[in-house]
Structures are given as structure tokens and as C-alpha cells.
Motif scaffolding. Structure first.
Motif, PDB file in Angstrom:
ATOM      1  N   HIS A  10      38.712  39.750 -12.682  1.00 42.26           N
ATOM      2  CA  HIS A  10      37.622  39.936 -13.639  1.00 42.26           C
ATOM      3  C   HIS A  10      37.930  39.211 -14.942  1.00 42.26           C
ATOM      4  O   HIS A  10      38.989  39.424 -15.542  1.00 42.26           O
ATOM      5  CB  HIS A  10      37.409  41.426 -13.940  1.00 42.26           C
ATOM      6  N   ASP A  11      37.019  38.355 -15.359  1.00 43.91           N
ATOM      7  CA  ASP A  11      37.145  37.675 -16.644  1.00 43.91           C
ATOM      8  C   ASP A  11      36.445  38.542 -17.688  1.00 43.91           C
ATOM      9  O   ASP A  11      35.225  38.716 -17.651  1.00 43.91           O
ATOM     10  CB  ASP A  11      36.493  36.290 -16.569  1.00 43.91           C
ATOM     11  N   LEU A  12      37.212  39.075 -18.624  1.00 45.56           N
ATOM     12  CA  LEU A  12      36.684  39.986 -19.636  1.00 45.56           C
ATOM     13  C   LEU A  12      36.419  39.267 -20.958  1.00 45.56           C
ATOM     14  O   LEU A  12      36.243  39.905 -21.995  1.00 45.56           O
ATOM     15  CB  LEU A  12      37.666  41.146 -19.864  1.00 45.56           C
ATOM     16  N   THR A  13      36.360  37.933 -20.887  1.00 46.78           N
ATOM     17  CA  THR A  13      36.254  37.096 -22.071  1.00 46.78           C
ATOM     18  C   THR A  13      34.831  36.584 -22.272  1.00 46.78           C
ATOM     19  O   THR A  13      34.204  36.088 -21.333  1.00 46.78           O
ATOM     20  CB  THR A  13      37.186  35.876 -21.940  1.00 46.78           C
ATOM     21  N   LYS A 185      32.082  45.604 -14.362  1.00 47.14           N
ATOM     22  CA  LYS A 185      32.379  45.057 -13.039  1.00 47.14           C
ATOM     23  C   LYS A 185      33.581  45.740 -12.393  1.00 47.14           C
ATOM     24  O   LYS A 185      33.784  45.662 -11.189  1.00 47.14           O
ATOM     25  CB  LYS A 185      32.653  43.552 -13.137  1.00 47.14           C
ATOM     26  N   ILE A 186      34.372  46.422 -13.189  1.00 44.81           N
ATOM     27  CA  ILE A 186      35.584  47.073 -12.685  1.00 44.81           C
ATOM     28  C   ILE A 186      35.242  48.459 -12.147  1.00 44.81           C
ATOM     29  O   ILE A 186      34.601  49.258 -12.831  1.00 44.81           O
ATOM     30  CB  ILE A 186      36.647  47.197 -13.799  1.00 44.81           C
ATOM     31  N   LYS A 187      35.662  48.753 -10.932  1.00 43.26           N
ATOM     32  CA  LYS A 187      35.376  50.048 -10.304  1.00 43.26           C
ATOM     33  C   LYS A 187      36.598  50.966 -10.279  1.00 43.26           C
ATOM     34  O   LYS A 187      36.445  52.188 -10.260  1.00 43.26           O
ATOM     35  CB  LYS A 187      34.870  49.827  -8.877  1.00 43.26           C
ATOM     36  N   ALA A 188      37.779  50.404 -10.229  1.00 42.36           N
ATOM     37  CA  ALA A 188      39.007  51.199 -10.127  1.00 42.36           C
ATOM     38  C   ALA A 188      39.330  51.866 -11.468  1.00 42.36           C
ATOM     39  O   ALA A 188      38.909  51.394 -12.531  1.00 42.36           O
ATOM     40  CB  ALA A 188      40.170  50.303  -9.698  1.00 42.36           C
ATOM     41  N   PRO A 189      40.090  52.951 -11.452  1.00 43.54           N
ATOM     42  CA  PRO A 189      40.456  53.628 -12.707  1.00 43.54           C
ATOM     43  C   PRO A 189      41.475  52.863 -13.533  1.00 43.54           C
ATOM     44  O   PRO A 189      41.602  53.097 -14.733  1.00 43.54           O
ATOM     45  CB  PRO A 189      41.027  54.970 -12.238  1.00 43.54           C
ATOM     46  N   LEU A 193      46.227  44.225 -16.686  1.00 46.13           N
ATOM     47  CA  LEU A 193      45.551  43.518 -17.772  1.00 46.13           C
ATOM     48  C   LEU A 193      46.426  42.388 -18.288  1.00 46.13           C
ATOM     49  O   LEU A 193      47.635  42.557 -18.473  1.00 46.13           O
ATOM     50  CB  LEU A 193      45.243  44.496 -18.912  1.00 46.13           C
ATOM     51  N   ILE A 194      45.814  41.234 -18.532  1.00 48.29           N
ATOM     52  CA  ILE A 194      46.501  40.102 -19.152  1.00 48.29           C
ATOM     53  C   ILE A 194      45.617  39.590 -20.281  1.00 48.29           C
ATOM     54  O   ILE A 194      44.459  39.245 -20.062  1.00 48.29           O
ATOM     55  CB  ILE A 194      46.768  38.973 -18.143  1.00 48.29           C
ATOM     56  N   ALA A 195      46.164  39.557 -21.501  1.00 50.00           N
ATOM     57  CA  ALA A 195      45.409  39.095 -22.676  1.00 50.00           C
ATOM     58  C   ALA A 195      46.263  38.072 -23.414  1.00 50.00           C
ATOM     59  O   ALA A 195      47.277  38.430 -24.019  1.00 50.00           O
ATOM     60  CB  ALA A 195      45.074  40.274 -23.589  1.00 50.00           C
ATOM     61  N   ILE A 211      41.902  38.790 -18.798  1.00 50.59           N
ATOM     62  CA  ILE A 211      41.545  38.986 -17.395  1.00 50.59           C
ATOM     63  C   ILE A 211      42.107  40.306 -16.891  1.00 50.59           C
ATOM     64  O   ILE A 211      43.089  40.820 -17.428  1.00 50.59           O
ATOM     65  CB  ILE A 211      42.048  37.835 -16.507  1.00 50.59           C
ATOM     66  N   ALA A 212      41.450  40.853 -15.886  1.00 49.55           N
ATOM     67  CA  ALA A 212      41.903  42.085 -15.250  1.00 49.55           C
ATOM     68  C   ALA A 212      42.040  41.848 -13.758  1.00 49.55           C
ATOM     69  O   ALA A 212      41.170  41.243 -13.133  1.00 49.55           O
ATOM     70  CB  ALA A 212      40.912  43.217 -15.521  1.00 49.55           C
ATOM     71  N   LEU A 213      43.136  42.304 -13.207  1.00 54.49           N
ATOM     72  CA  LEU A 213      43.389  42.238 -11.780  1.00 54.49           C
ATOM     73  C   LEU A 213      43.183  43.628 -11.199  1.00 54.49           C
ATOM     74  O   LEU A 213      43.941  44.559 -11.504  1.00 54.49           O
ATOM     75  CB  LEU A 213      44.813  41.766 -11.478  1.00 54.49           C
TER      76      LEU A 213
END
Length: 217
Positions: A10-13, A185-189, A193-195, A211-213
Motif C-alpha cells: 500500500h502506497d500511503l503517500t 485500503k488496509i484491512k489487517a489490524p 510500515l516504512i517511511a 508504504i505499508a506491507l
């Protein structure tokens, strides 16, 4: 080697465009004239999706370039905190569901849905605010990164509040990331995270790629 096929990425940017306040560009080179395309970029250090450093509020001299890589990545909890009211104050109740599972060094992403107000002025002027109690909880529990969708963790029109909340968090070694998108877009709890900010000398802050994995089930 990390197997990316096991994750939803997931691109959170936020994309930098003319809609982002504090960003603009001019043509530097053109392929027809110079042989390649290039731009001059003008960036406010806190434009779009960005990270704050302690220098931002003179907490200490730590700049964006001083953050060690290990502080910019790791486990993060995704907390769903729907907000519809302008200026909502987020208290420690937002972490109730994970307080027994949270470990020092984990990060928090607060999904309020506030990015849906872009580019309306409400995005800036009615943002959800981190309460002093929640800020102090983050420091006490050694939150690594606190990520929010609004352009700030506090009311940008209230200098006393915005200064107090930033100084509590940054003074307590909590890294602040603001202006996130796509948390819906993220479903998992939780996610990895990488910033990664740009590495400016004596930087008070920087645009960053976040980004989130999310592990596939």
C-alpha cells in the motif's frame, strides 16, 4: 530476501501535484532543446505527505537526517477512528482495542478518513486533533511513529496547541508523519510500515514516501 508476493503493498503517500499546497515546479531542461527532461522543484518541507523532526519546533537540534534507518520502519497498528465532526479531539480511547497488545517501539496509523476532504479547505481547518492525553500516552508507551491523514497532529490555526502537541511528541522521541492517504485500503489490524524522508541537512521536516506491507491471509 523479503518475498513481496506474500504482502499487499500500500502506497500511503499523496502524489505531488498542483493541488498540494507548498509544491510547485518549473521546467529546467527539455528533451527537444537539451536532450533530456528535468524540472526545478520547489518544496515546502511540510508539504503533502511528510515527516517532522524535532528541529521543527526547536525541541532540540535533531534534524530529519539524524533519524536512524531502524526508526523509520517496523510494526504499526492501524486504528480505525471514523471522524465526521470538524476539530474532533482524539483521546486515549482510540487505542483501547490494542493497548494490551501494544509493545514499545510499535507505531500507530490513525485512519480517520480525513484524506477524503482533499483538497477542500476543511482538510486543513477542521482536521482531527491529537489530545494532550493521547500525545503523552504515545510518549509513555514509546510509540515509534505516529501517522495521521490530516496535515498536522494539532490545530494549525492555534499556535499554542500545535506547539504543545508537537513538542510533547517530538520531545518524547515520537516521529510524526502527516498527510497520509489510502489507509482505507488496509484491512489487517497491523502492517509493516516504512517511511523514508529525503535526507536534508539540518532538516526540520521532509516530504517522505510511506508504504505499508500487509501480510496476505
Amino acid at each position: 530476501m523479503l518475498d513481496f508476493t506474500k504482502y499487499h503493498l500500500h502506497d500511503l503517500t499523496r502524489t505531488y501535484s498542483s493541488e498540494v499546497v507548498g509544491y510547485s515546479w518549473e521546467t529546467a531542461r527539455e528533451i527537444e532543446r537539451d536532450g533530456w527532461n528535468a524540472r526545478w522543484l520547489k518544496l515546502y518541507s511540510h508539504a503533502g505527505t511528510h515527516m517532522d523532526a524535532p528541529r521543527h519546533f526547536a525541541v532540540n537540534d535533531t534534524g530529519i537526517e539524524n533519524y536512524p534507518l531502524e526508526s523509520l520502519m517496523g510494526k504499526s497498528w492501524v486504528l480505525r477512528v471514523p471522524v465526521t465532526k470538524d476539530g474532533a479531539l482524539l483521546g486515549v480511547e482510540v487505542v483501547a482495542e490494542i493497548k494490551d497488545d501494544f509493545s514499545a517501539g510499535d507505531s500507530l496509523l490513525l485512519h480517520t478518513g480525513w484524506d477524503q476532504h482533499l483538497p477542500h479547505p476543511r482538510f486543513r481547518n477542521g482536521l482531527p486533533r491529537i489530545s494532550e492525553a493521547l500525545a503523552r500516552w504515545c510518549v509513555e508507551k514509546q510509540v515509534k511513529i505516529l501517522g495521521v491523514e490530516g496535515p498536522s497532529v494539532a490545530d494549525v490555526n492555534d499556535i499554542a496547541e500545535v506547539t504543545n502537541i508537537h513538542r510533547i511528541l517530538l520531545g518524547g522521541e515520537v516521529i510524526i508523519v502527516e498527510g497520509l492517504v489510502n489507509l482505507d485500503k488496509i484491512k489487517a489490524p497491523s502492517v509493516t510500515l516504512i517511511a523514508l524522508p529525503l535526507k536534508f541537512e539540518a532538516g526540520d521536516g521532509s516530504p517522505c514516501r510511506v508504504i505499508a506491507l500487509e501480510a496476505k491471509q
